[in-house]
Design a protein around this motif. Structure first.
Motif, PDB file in Angstrom:
ATOM      1  N   ARG A 105       0.953  -1.004  -0.069  1.00 16.67           N
ATOM      2  CA  ARG A 105      -0.075   0.082  -0.019  1.00 16.67           C
ATOM      3  C   ARG A 105       0.884   1.093   0.331  1.00 16.67           C
ATOM      4  O   ARG A 105       1.808   1.410   0.665  1.00 16.67           O
ATOM      5  N   THR A 106       0.404   2.142  -0.716  1.00 19.60           N
ATOM      6  CA  THR A 106       1.016   3.516  -0.613  1.00 19.60           C
ATOM      7  C   THR A 106      -0.035   4.781  -0.786  1.00 19.60           C
ATOM      8  O   THR A 106      -1.149   4.432  -0.773  1.00 19.60           O
ATOM      9  N   THR A 107       0.430   5.959  -0.663  1.00 16.18           N
ATOM     10  CA  THR A 107      -0.095   7.100  -0.761  1.00 16.18           C
ATOM     11  C   THR A 107      -0.965   7.206  -2.129  1.00 16.18           C
ATOM     12  O   THR A 107      -0.506   6.800  -3.088  1.00 16.18           O
ATOM     13  N   CYS A 108      -2.230   7.579  -2.264  1.00 14.18           N
ATOM     14  CA  CYS A 108      -3.023   7.613  -3.349  1.00 14.18           C
ATOM     15  C   CYS A 108      -2.292   8.602  -4.392  1.00 14.18           C
ATOM     16  O   CYS A 108      -1.781   9.565  -4.043  1.00 14.18           O
ATOM     17  N   GLY A 109      -2.393   7.815  -5.484  1.00 12.96           N
ATOM     18  CA  GLY A 109      -1.691   8.400  -6.719  1.00 12.96           C
ATOM     19  C   GLY A 109      -0.198   7.883  -7.043  1.00 12.96           C
ATOM     20  O   GLY A 109       0.313   8.226  -8.073  1.00 12.96           O
ATOM     21  N   GLU A 110       0.344   7.366  -6.156  1.00 12.63           N
ATOM     22  CA  GLU A 110       1.569   6.746  -6.178  1.00 12.63           C
ATOM     23  C   GLU A 110       1.636   5.038  -6.424  1.00 12.63           C
ATOM     24  O   GLU A 110       2.710   4.840  -6.586  1.00 12.63           O
TER      25      GLU A 110
END
Length: 156
Positions: A105-110
């Motif tokens: 999982r990562t920050t939205c958009g990345e």
């Protein structure tokens, strides 16, 4: 009320499938009695399998919390967008989080969630609810991570 109900088996005759059917059906019946909505989160099953499961129960108070990251993690980008159209009559809540196969999982958009297509699909079905940021990045600065996701999503 939203939660994961567990992986819905492909085999409808499987004991686990039947247990989930009875359990989720009982919760949906209770939701009807108290005027609530029970919205299981999309998970490891395909949108088509989840829709069939919901239709089998047949409760008007049984809906979906749509999580594009979960569908991407266990499926494909096409499934994420297709899933919005498949589950359109059930979506009452959405999560906004992203998926990167290398870092998870990562920050939205990345990550790999196809945001343009996903947001466009939500608009196409008339969804006007929230995109609830669910931060599971593990970043030490969770507030900063949520702020980055918010800034990214504000473009939509």
């Amino acid at each position: 009320v939203t939660t994961h109900v567990g992986e819905i088996p492909d085999e409808e005759e499987a004991p686990a499938y039947q247990t989930l059917l009875r359990s989720v059906g009982a919760i949906a019946a209770h939701a009807e009695k108290v005027g609530a909505v029970f919205a299981p989160e999309t998970g490891q099953e395909t949108p088509e399998a989840l829709k069939k499961f919901l239709e089998t129960i047949g409760s008007p108070n049984l809906k979906v919390n749509f999580d594009p990251c979960n569908l991407l993690r266990w499926g494909s980008q096409e499934g994420t967008i297709r899933g919005v159209h498949t589950l359109k009559d059930y979506i009452v809540h959405t999560h906004a989080k992203d998926w990167n196969p290398q870092t998870e999982r990562t920050t939205c958009g990345e990550g790999d969630v196809p945001w343009d297509g996903y947001i466009a699909s939500l608009k196409e079905i008339g969804y006007t609810g929230v995109l609830a940021i669910e931060d599971e990045t593990g970043n030490d600065d969770m507030i900063g991570s949520i702020r980055e996701s918010y800034d990214f999503l504000a473009n939509y």
